[in-house]
Design a protein around this motif. Structure first.
Motif, PDB file in Angstrom:
ATOM      1  N   CYS B 313       0.815  -1.207   0.000  1.00  0.00           N
ATOM      2  CA  CYS B 313       0.000   0.000   0.000  1.00  0.00           C
ATOM      3  C   CYS B 313       0.856   1.267   0.000  1.00  0.00           C
ATOM      4  N   ARG B 314       0.501   2.202  -0.896  1.00  0.00           N
ATOM      5  CA  ARG B 314       1.244   3.465  -0.996  1.00  0.00           C
ATOM      6  C   ARG B 314       0.389   4.647  -0.540  1.00  0.00           C
ATOM      7  N   ALA B 315      -0.515   4.353   0.395  1.00  0.00           N
ATOM      8  CA  ALA B 315      -1.450   5.388   0.836  1.00  0.00           C
ATOM      9  C   ALA B 315      -0.734   6.624   1.390  1.00  0.00           C
ATOM     10  N   CYS B 328      -0.664   3.595  -8.028  1.00  0.00           N
ATOM     11  CA  CYS B 328      -0.327   2.499  -7.126  1.00  0.00           C
ATOM     12  C   CYS B 328      -0.576   1.189  -7.866  1.00  0.00           C
ATOM     13  N   PHE B 331      -3.760  -0.745  -7.141  1.00  0.00           N
ATOM     14  CA  PHE B 331      -5.045  -0.062  -7.367  1.00  0.00           C
ATOM     15  C   PHE B 331      -5.920  -0.822  -8.362  1.00  0.00           C
ATOM     16  N   CYS B 335      -6.179  -4.334  -4.693  1.00  0.00           N
ATOM     17  CA  CYS B 335      -6.855  -3.404  -3.783  1.00  0.00           C
ATOM     18  C   CYS B 335      -8.101  -2.821  -4.426  1.00  0.00           C
ATOM     19  N   LEU B 341      -6.529  -2.669   0.796  1.00  0.00           N
ATOM     20  CA  LEU B 341      -5.243  -2.824   1.469  1.00  0.00           C
ATOM     21  C   LEU B 341      -4.951  -1.612   2.356  1.00  0.00           C
ATOM     22  N   GLY B 342      -5.568  -0.500   2.025  1.00  0.00           N
ATOM     23  CA  GLY B 342      -5.304   0.711   2.802  1.00  0.00           C
ATOM     24  C   GLY B 342      -6.590   1.447   3.115  1.00  0.00           C
ATOM     25  N   THR B 344      -7.314   4.447   2.564  1.00  0.00           N
ATOM     26  CA  THR B 344      -7.742   5.384   1.517  1.00  0.00           C
ATOM     27  C   THR B 344      -8.663   4.709   0.496  1.00  0.00           C
ATOM     28  N   MET B 345      -8.708   3.358   0.482  1.00  0.00           N
ATOM     29  CA  MET B 345      -9.646   2.645  -0.387  1.00  0.00           C
ATOM     30  C   MET B 345     -10.949   2.345   0.347  1.00  0.00           C
ATOM     31  N   CYS B 352      -8.296   6.975  -2.866  1.00  0.00           N
ATOM     32  CA  CYS B 352      -8.285   5.736  -3.664  1.00  0.00           C
ATOM     33  C   CYS B 352      -9.716   5.288  -3.940  1.00  0.00           C
TER      34      CYS B 352
HETATM   35  S1  SF4 Z   1      -5.345   1.939  -0.582  1.00  0.00           S
HETATM   36 FE1  SF4 Z   1      -5.028   0.479  -2.241  1.00  0.00          FE
HETATM   37  S2  SF4 Z   1      -4.886   1.689  -4.131  1.00  0.00           S
HETATM   38 FE2  SF4 Z   1      -4.640   3.079  -2.384  1.00  0.00          FE
HETATM   39  S3  SF4 Z   1      -2.423   3.217  -2.117  1.00  0.00           S
HETATM   40 FE3  SF4 Z   1      -3.130   1.580  -0.724  1.00  0.00          FE
HETATM   41  S4  SF4 Z   1      -2.958  -0.296  -1.926  1.00  0.00           S
HETATM   42 FE4  SF4 Z   1      -2.799   1.399  -3.373  1.00  0.00          FE
END
Ligand code: SF4
Lengths: 100, 370
Positions: B313-315, B328, B331, B335, B341-342, B344-345, B352
Motif C-alpha cells: 500500500c502506498r497510501a 499504485c 489499485f 486493492c 489494502l489501505g 484510503t480505499m 483511492c
Molecule cells: S489503498 Fe489500495 S490503491 Fe490506495 S495506495 Fe493503498 S494499496 Fe494502493
C-alpha cells in the motif's frame, strides 16, 4: 468533511439538558443537537455534521444548494442512511452529515 | 453518476471553467485538503473541466485515512473485550488494522455498533449501565465539537461507563507540514469549508504569509469548488498570497465561538502521528486533563501493540499528494473497496476510493508527479 445538505429547523426542544432540534433536509427529518447554534430559531437553515448543527446558512443559499444537489442526484444519496452492508462497500456511501 | 457539465448548472460550470482557462498562463499545482472535496471533484468531473495546466493534488484531509494504525489496533483490541460496546462511525469498520478490521471483530462476537452521531454512543451508555461503552473519536475540527460534547455530557451526567478513544487531527499544522516538506510541489490550497465553519480562518493568514501560498476557503458543492479554483488561480497568477473566503455563506473569520470554547475545555493540543505520513507536531487533540477519566486509552489496558502495515500500500504517498491512486500498482487489482489494502480505499472520503468509484483508472500523463 463531506457534501453538506442544509436543513431547516422545524422544531426546537430539550433532551438530557441539551438544546436539540428537528431539521428537515429536503423532505427527510432528523434530530440534531443545537448546542453550537444557541441563537438559532425555527425556520433557520443550518449545515449539520455528525448530528450537530455547526453553521447557519441563509435561506436563498440553502435552497440553491438543495436544488443543485437534487439536480445532480446527490440529495438522496447523501440523505440515505447506509446499512452496515453499504459501509462494507464504500460505493454509494452515505455521508455522516445526518443523525437518525 | 452524471457530470456537472451535463446539467442545467453545466452552463455556469462551463463559464467558470472558461474563466479559469482564460486566466491560466502556466502550470499550477493546487491541493484540495479535504477528502470530501476530492470526492466532489471526481464525482462531478470537475478535474475534467479544468485546463491541463491546473493540476489538483489530493490532500490528507480524510480522517479515516490518517488515523494511525496503532489506534486502529487499539480499537480492535478494546472492541474485542468482553463487556464492551464499541461504537464508531461506519467508515471505520472496514479500515484494515494490522491483522483484521472492526467488522471481523464484530463477526467474531464483539459488540461493535455503527452510530451516526457521538450522542448516539452516549445514549447507548445511558441504556447499558452494566457495559462499558467506548466511542472511536476521530475526525478533523469539523467532527471534534460533536465528540467534545459527547464527553462533556458523559461527565456532566456522571456516566462512568462511557469513554472515548481519541485520535483527532488538525488542518493548519498539516498545511504547515506539507509546505515545509522537502520536494513539496503544492503552490496553493483549497481549504475545507466545514473545518473553517467551526474554527474560522484566523489561523490561516500567518501560514499564507510564511509560505507564500494562497489559501482559498472553499465549499463542497461542485460550483463552489470550481469558484474556489478560479479564485486560487487568480491569486497564483497575480502572486497574491492571501487567504480568500469563497464560502462566506457558511464560514466567518471567527468561526463558531461556542464550539471553540468547548473544544478548548475538553481537548488539549498534542503531537499526532498521521497514518502514512508520520508525526506532525501539535497536529492533534487529546482529551484534556479534566477529562482524562474518559480516555479509553487510560481505562483499558490493551497491552503492547505491534503494528504491521501492508507492504504494497502506498497510501502515505497518496495522502501527501506525491502519487495519484491510479499510480499504485495494487489499485483496482489487489486493492478494491471489497478487498482494501489501505484506509484510503475504504473511507467515504478516501482518494483511492474516489478514483475507484468514479472510474479514474488510468493515470493521466499530466498527473505524473514525483
Ligand atoms: S489503498 Fe489500495 S490503491 Fe490506495 S495506495 Fe493503498 S494499496 Fe494502493
Amino acid at each position: 468533511m463531506c457534501l453538506a445538505v442544509p436543513g431547516q429547523i422545524v422544531d426546537i426542544f430539550e433532551a438530557h439538558g441539551t438544546r436539540m432540534a428537528k431539521l428537515d433536509f429536503g423532505g427527510i427529518q432528523k434530530q440534531v443537537c443545537l448546542a453550537y447554534l444557541p441563537d438559532a430559531v425555527v425556520g433557520d437553515y443550518a449545515i449539520v455534521h455528525v448530528g450537530f448543527a455547526i453553521s447557519r446558512i441563509d435561506e436563498a443559499s440553502a435552497q440553491e444548494t438543495l436544488r443543485q444537489f437534487r439536480e445532480l442526484g446527490i440529495l438522496e444519496e447523501e440523505l440515505g442512511e447506509a446499512t452496515p452492508e453499504q459501509y462494507a462497500a464504500p460505493h454509494g456511501e452515505s455521508c455522516d452529515v445526518v443523525a437518525p | 453518476m452524471k457530470y456537472l457539465a451535463e446539467f442545467r448548472d453545466g452552463d455556469i460550470a462551463q463559464k467558470l471553467a472558461a474563466d479559469i482557462r482564460a486566466i491560466t498562463t502556466r502550470p499550477w499545482a493546487i491541493m484540495e485538503v479535504c477528502g470530501g472535496q476530492t470526492h466532489s471533484i471526481l464525482r462531478n468531473g470537475i478535474d475534467q473541466l479544468l485546463p491541463p495546466e491546473v493540476e489538483l493534488i489530493h490532500g490528507p484531509g480524510c480522517p479515516v485515512c490518517v488515523t494511525p494504525l496503532d489506534m486502529i489496533d487499539k480499537a480492535l483490541a478494546i472492541a474485542a473485550l468482553p463487556g464492551v460496546i464499541f461504537t464508531s462511525f461506519g467508515d471505520m469498520l472496514r479500515v484494515p488494522g494490522s491483522e483484521k478490521d472492526l467488522f471481523r471483530v464484530k463477526s467474531e462476537g464483539g459488540d461493535v455498533r455503527i452510530v451516526y452521531s457521538p450522542l448516539d454512543a452516549v445514549q447507548i451508555a445511558r441504556e447499558n449501565p452494566a457495559k462499558q461503552v467506548v466511542f472511536f473519536g476521530i475526525g478533523f475540527e469539523t467532527t471534534a465539537p460533536a465528540n467534545a460534547m459527547a464527553v462533556h455530557l458523559a461527565k456532566r451526567e456522571g456516566l462512568g461507563n462511557f469513554s472515548m478513544l481519541v485520535s483527532h487531527v488538525l488542518v493548519p499544522p498539516a498545511i504547515d507540514a506539507i509546505m515545509s516538506a522537502p520536494g513539496n510541489r503544492v503552490q496553493a490550497f483549497l481549504a475545507a469549508g466545514h473545518v473553517c465553519s467551526v474554527m474560522g480562518f484566523w489561523q490561516y493568514p500567518p501560514l499564507a504569509t510564511r509560505h507564500a501560498v494562497p489559501i482559498v476557503i472553499t465549499g463542497f458543492e461542485p460550483l463552489d469548488v470550481l469558484e474556489g479554483i478560479r479564485r486560487t488561480v487568480q491569486c497564483l497568477e497575480t502572486a497574491d498570497y492571501r487567504v480568500d473566503n469563497a464560502y462566506a455563506r457558511v464560514v466567518t473569520f471567527d468561526g463558531n465561538a461556542p464550539a471553540q470554547a468547548l473544544l478548548a475545555e475538553v481537548f488539549t493540543v498534542t503531537d499526532r502521528a498521521w497514518r502514512g505520513i508520520g508525526v506532525i507536531p501539535a497536529s492533534g487533540w487529546r482529551l484534556s486533563d479534566a477529562y482524562a477519566d474518559y480516555d479509553a486509552e487510560h481505562r483499558f489496558d490493551v497491552g503492547a501493540i505491534r503494528t504491521v502495515e501492508s507492504a504494497l500500500c502506498r497510501a502515505g504517498e497518496v495522502l501527501q499528494g506525491s502519487i495519484k491512486p491510479s499510480q499504485c500498482e495494487a489499485f483496482g487489482t489487489q486493492c478494491t473497496p471489497r478487498t482494501p489494502l489501505g484506509a484510503t480505499m475504504v473511507s467515504s472520503e478516501g482518494a483511492c476510493a474516489a478514483y475507484f468509484n468514479y472510474g479514474r483508472f488510468h493515470t493521466l500523463e499530466r498527473a505524473t508527479v514525483g
